[in-house]
Design a protein around this motif. Structure first.
Motif, PDB file in Angstrom:
ATOM      1  N   LEU A  49      10.039  10.910  -0.580  1.00  0.00           N
ATOM      2  CA  LEU A  49      10.673   9.582  -0.525  1.00  0.00           C
ATOM      3  C   LEU A  49      10.341   8.910   0.811  1.00  0.00           C
ATOM      4  CD1 LEU A  49      12.618   7.280  -1.230  1.00  0.00           C
ATOM      5  CD2 LEU A  49      14.528   8.798  -0.669  1.00  0.00           C
ATOM      6  N   LEU A  51       7.793   9.658   2.672  1.00  0.00           N
ATOM      7  CA  LEU A  51       6.340   9.438   2.652  1.00  0.00           C
ATOM      8  C   LEU A  51       5.974   8.180   1.865  1.00  0.00           C
ATOM      9  CD1 LEU A  51       3.536  10.515   3.383  1.00  0.00           C
ATOM     10  CD2 LEU A  51       3.603  11.915   1.306  1.00  0.00           C
ATOM     11  N   ALA A  52       6.787   7.864   0.859  1.00  0.00           N
ATOM     12  CA  ALA A  52       6.509   6.678   0.040  1.00  0.00           C
ATOM     13  C   ALA A  52       6.459   5.411   0.883  1.00  0.00           C
ATOM     14  CB  ALA A  52       7.560   6.549  -1.052  1.00  0.00           C
ATOM     15  N   SER A  55       2.915   4.939   1.997  1.00  0.00           N
ATOM     16  CA  SER A  55       2.044   4.476   0.924  1.00  0.00           C
ATOM     17  C   SER A  55       2.333   3.018   0.582  1.00  0.00           C
ATOM     18  CB  SER A  55       2.228   5.360  -0.311  1.00  0.00           C
ATOM     19  OG  SER A  55       1.298   5.027  -1.311  1.00  0.00           O
TER      20      SER A  55
END
Lengths: 121, 139
Positions: A49, A51-52, A55
């Protein structure tokens, strides 16, 4: 060049939503009583989450190229507690790649790594 | 005492292959994921391509459901590489295996690699590498 950072407030409600969407209901993320009894002292956000946010930031900057040929390589440096606010940021390097990181509201790094578009794209 | 339903990650040797089926990247699933992370970028709908981390998270969840993770297991590293993109609505075949296993100061560090392939095509659409550390594990 600096990419526009992405900031997220990771409430328990947000973590629970992510658990439902990802299927990862590990109690360290969603069971507050369980998590309170661990050395962490409370629930933590899923690493993916947090890391999202990186991105999301890269997709906003690079668009379709990121979705087709993006490459991420990161280390999780510490937990993100429920209620933390995290900010993802990136700095372009001389070779066109990006150094990326996520820090919490205290300035502590929770993720660090690199992002790039695969050279064969 | 009942045997664990799944093997402990610390018991899995290098080369161990997970027996994994297909993963469906559905429109509904992607929408729920984007709502959960509060990502409102239109690029996913415009291109019909799934967010890379969403696909990797789906894969990881499926992998981790097949093993037991002791309390205190830490997800310490993650790599994700896209190879052309994953269309929303795609069904992906998945392979996963233990690529490395090492013991350092009483902690077991396991590296799981996975590859997701669009059905009917041989080249992976996404590859990933997940590193987990189990502290206090006996080697």
């Amino acid at each position: 060049m600096t990419i526009t950072p992405v900031t997220k407030h990771l409430t328990q409600e947000r973590i629970n939503c992510y658990a439902d969407a990802s299927g990862d209901h590990n109690p360290i993320h969603v069971d507050e009583a369980y998590a309170k009894a661990t050395p962490l002292g409370g629930t933590i956000a899923h690493g993916m989450l947090v890391l999202a946010s990186i991105s999301e930031m890269m997709a906003a900057e690079l668009g379709e190229d990121w979705l087709r040929y993006g490459k991420l390589r990161v280390r999780f440096k510490g937990p993100t507690m429920s209620g933390d606010t995290v900010t993802a940021s990136a700095q372009e390097t001389a070779n066109g790649n990006y150094v990326v990181e996520v820090r919490n509201q205290d300035g502590d790094g929770v993720i660090s790594g690199t992002a790039e578009i695969a050279p064969d794209a | 005492m009942a045997a664990p339903a799944h093997p402990l990650i610390t018991d899995l040797p290098k080369g161990y292959e997970f027996d994994i089926g297909a993963i469906d990247v559905t429109q509904d699933g992607v929408e729920r994921y984007l709502a959960a992370i509060e990502d409102t970028n239109a690029v996913y709908n415009e291109t019909g391509l799934a967010p890379p981390v969403a696909v990797a998270a789906l894969a990881l969840t499926q992998l981790l459901e097949m093993i037991d993770l002791p309390d205190g297991t830490l997800h310490i590293g993650q790599e994700i590489e896209m190879h052309g993109g994953v269309p929303i609505g795609a069904q992906l075949s998945m392979r996963g295996w233990i690529a490395q296993r090492s013991v350092r100061q009483g902690a077991v560090i396991s590296v799981i690699e996975f590859a997701l392939t669009l059905d009917g095509k041989g080249d992976p659409a996404l590859t990933g590498r997940t590193t987990v550390m189990v502290q206090g594990a006996t080697a």
